[in-house]
Design an enzyme around this catalytic site. Structure first.
Site, PDB file in Angstrom:
ATOM      1  N   HIS A 136       0.844  -1.193   0.000  1.00  7.36           N
ATOM      2  CA  HIS A 136       0.000   0.000   0.000  1.00  7.36           C
ATOM      3  C   HIS A 136       0.876   1.238   0.000  1.00  7.36           C
ATOM      4  O   HIS A 136       1.977   1.250   0.559  1.00  7.36           O
ATOM      5  CB  HIS A 136      -0.941   0.010   1.214  1.00  7.36           C
ATOM      6  CG  HIS A 136      -0.253   0.159   2.536  1.00  7.36           C
ATOM      7  ND1 HIS A 136      -0.130   1.366   3.179  1.00  7.36           N
ATOM      8  CD2 HIS A 136       0.368  -0.755   3.326  1.00  7.36           C
ATOM      9  CE1 HIS A 136       0.515   1.196   4.326  1.00  7.36           C
ATOM     10  NE2 HIS A 136       0.830  -0.076   4.443  1.00  7.36           N
ATOM     11  N   HIS A 138       0.813   5.770  -1.582  1.00 11.15           N
ATOM     12  CA  HIS A 138       0.228   6.801  -2.438  1.00 11.15           C
ATOM     13  C   HIS A 138       0.946   6.795  -3.785  1.00 11.15           C
ATOM     14  O   HIS A 138       1.855   7.604  -4.040  1.00 11.15           O
ATOM     15  CB  HIS A 138       0.329   8.169  -1.768  1.00 11.15           C
ATOM     16  CG  HIS A 138      -0.440   8.277  -0.490  1.00 11.15           C
ATOM     17  ND1 HIS A 138      -1.762   7.862  -0.379  1.00 11.15           N
ATOM     18  CD2 HIS A 138      -0.095   8.745   0.735  1.00 11.15           C
ATOM     19  CE1 HIS A 138      -2.185   8.086   0.855  1.00 11.15           C
ATOM     20  NE2 HIS A 138      -1.199   8.612   1.554  1.00 11.15           N
TER      21      HIS A 138
END
Length: 364
Positions: A136, A138
């Site tokens: 995970h 951005h």
């Protein structure tokens, strides 16, 4: 003669009343049977949900190796409940037997250089000691097939109403949240409201700041990060349908979690109950909440809802209209999956069991 007609009328009335009573009785019985059937289906669906990983045949060593080779990438969009959702993955990883890895890019940039793209793709697919893995970070969408490698990850993501996301981010960088309340954010000390920001034409609330979910799904192409680019919007839609396993919405996060538990139990077995524990509220007359619930870790501090006039100003911008078009597209896709995969039983959504079977297998 009159007496005979009176008796006949009473007889007909009696028969009519008996007929109505019989209909009411049958309807009550049917309702009871339907209620019993719904309860049974709920029990069966729950049993199926908790037995999804039980194999129906002996699996070869090669099959088992492949099942432990799976990679899930959650290229999380900022301020879409991503921290809340990732908390579930961290809570479940040990019991479900997978690794959670956070991708931290320099200055949280969602765009990688071409050499870093190659390094990341190679690392993810060849780091066998950490498979199965849940990554995970951005990061905007990255197509693994461009690098000539056979393994492709399973992409998932969450989107949010564009203005809600921007307002949440605006206050977050000023006031932080209840997860780390004492951490000073980069806009700490700026007490200007979002309404004031819009009225004064400040850059932090400009329509260009809305351009976030489209580029995250569009990818690394230069057009993706040009606010208001029509090609980027269409590419984001195409990637969502063609390259994402499931995309949920912040406003219906529990349904997203439930679908993932049903479809990817290797990673999300137990996620629904854990999420519900985290969402539990202590209310009079309700049983006490179970300990340890952590699904909603973050709530932005001092967030104020924008005024109607501010909302009207934002919604007049082409960028908001395009971001909202993408959000509505994602929402429609998600609702389509929900309708095909979940069923409401006794007021609660429950995953459907298998809706297919094999037959006429030859040779015997």
């Amino acid at each position: 003669m009159g007496f005979s007609r009176t008796m006949q009328t009473r007889y007909q009335l009696l028969m009519a009343l008996l007929f109505v009573a019989a209909i009411i009785y049958l309807e009550n019985q049917i309702q009871r049977l339907e209620a019993a059937r719904d309860k049974m289906e709920h029990v069966l669906a729950t049993m199926q949900l908790h037995s999804l990983q039980v194999p129906q045949f002996r699996r070869s060593d090669e099959d088992l190796a492949k099942s432990n080779d799976q990679i899930v990438i959650y290229n999380r969009v900022p301020k879409t409940a991503s921290t809340s959702f990732v908390g579930l993955a961290y809570d479940l990883c040990q019991r479900n037997g997978y690794n959670v890895i956070h991708l931290n890019t320099t200055r949280n940039s969602p765009i990688m250089s071409i050499q870093d793209q190659e390094r990341f793709v190679t690392n993810v697919t060849s780091w066998n000691a950490k498979k199965p893995a849940f990554y995970h970070g951005h990061l905007s969408y990255l197509e693994f097939g461009r690098f000539g490698l056979p393994q492709k990850p399973v992409y998932i993501n969450i989107v949010r109403k564009p203005l809600d996301r921007l307002v949440s981010y605006y206050y977050f960088v000023r006031w932080g949240d209840d997860f780390r309340p004492h951490l000073r954010r980069n806009k700490h000390g700026d007490s200007k409201t979002f309404d004031d920001c819009v009225e004064q034409g400040e850059p932090d609330c400009a329509p260009e700041k809305l351009w976030m979910q489209v580029p995250f799904f569009c990818g690394h192409a230069v057009e993706c990060w040009e606010p208001g680019n029509r090609w980027a919007l269409e590419e984001a839609k195409r990637n969502l349908v063609a390259n994402y396993f499931l995309v949920g919405v912040t406003e219906e996060l529990e349904d997203f979690v439930m679908l993932l538990e049903a479809a990817l139990p290797k990673f999300f077995r137990g996620a629904t109950s854990l999420f519900q524990q985290g969402n539990c509220q202590e209310l009079p007359g309700r049983p006490p909440c179970p300990p340890g619930g952590k699904s909603h870790l973050r709530k932005t501090s001092n967030k104020q809802e924008p005024s109607k006039e501010t909302v009207r100003k934002i919604q007049r911008s082409q960028i908001w209209q395009m971001e909202n078009e993408f959000y509505q597209f994602a929402l429609n896709q998600f609702h389509h999956v929900v309708r095909r995969s979940l069923r409401r039983v006794n007021g609660e959504l429950t995953p459907l069991g298998a809706q297919f079977f094999y037959e006429k297998i030859r040779p015997r």
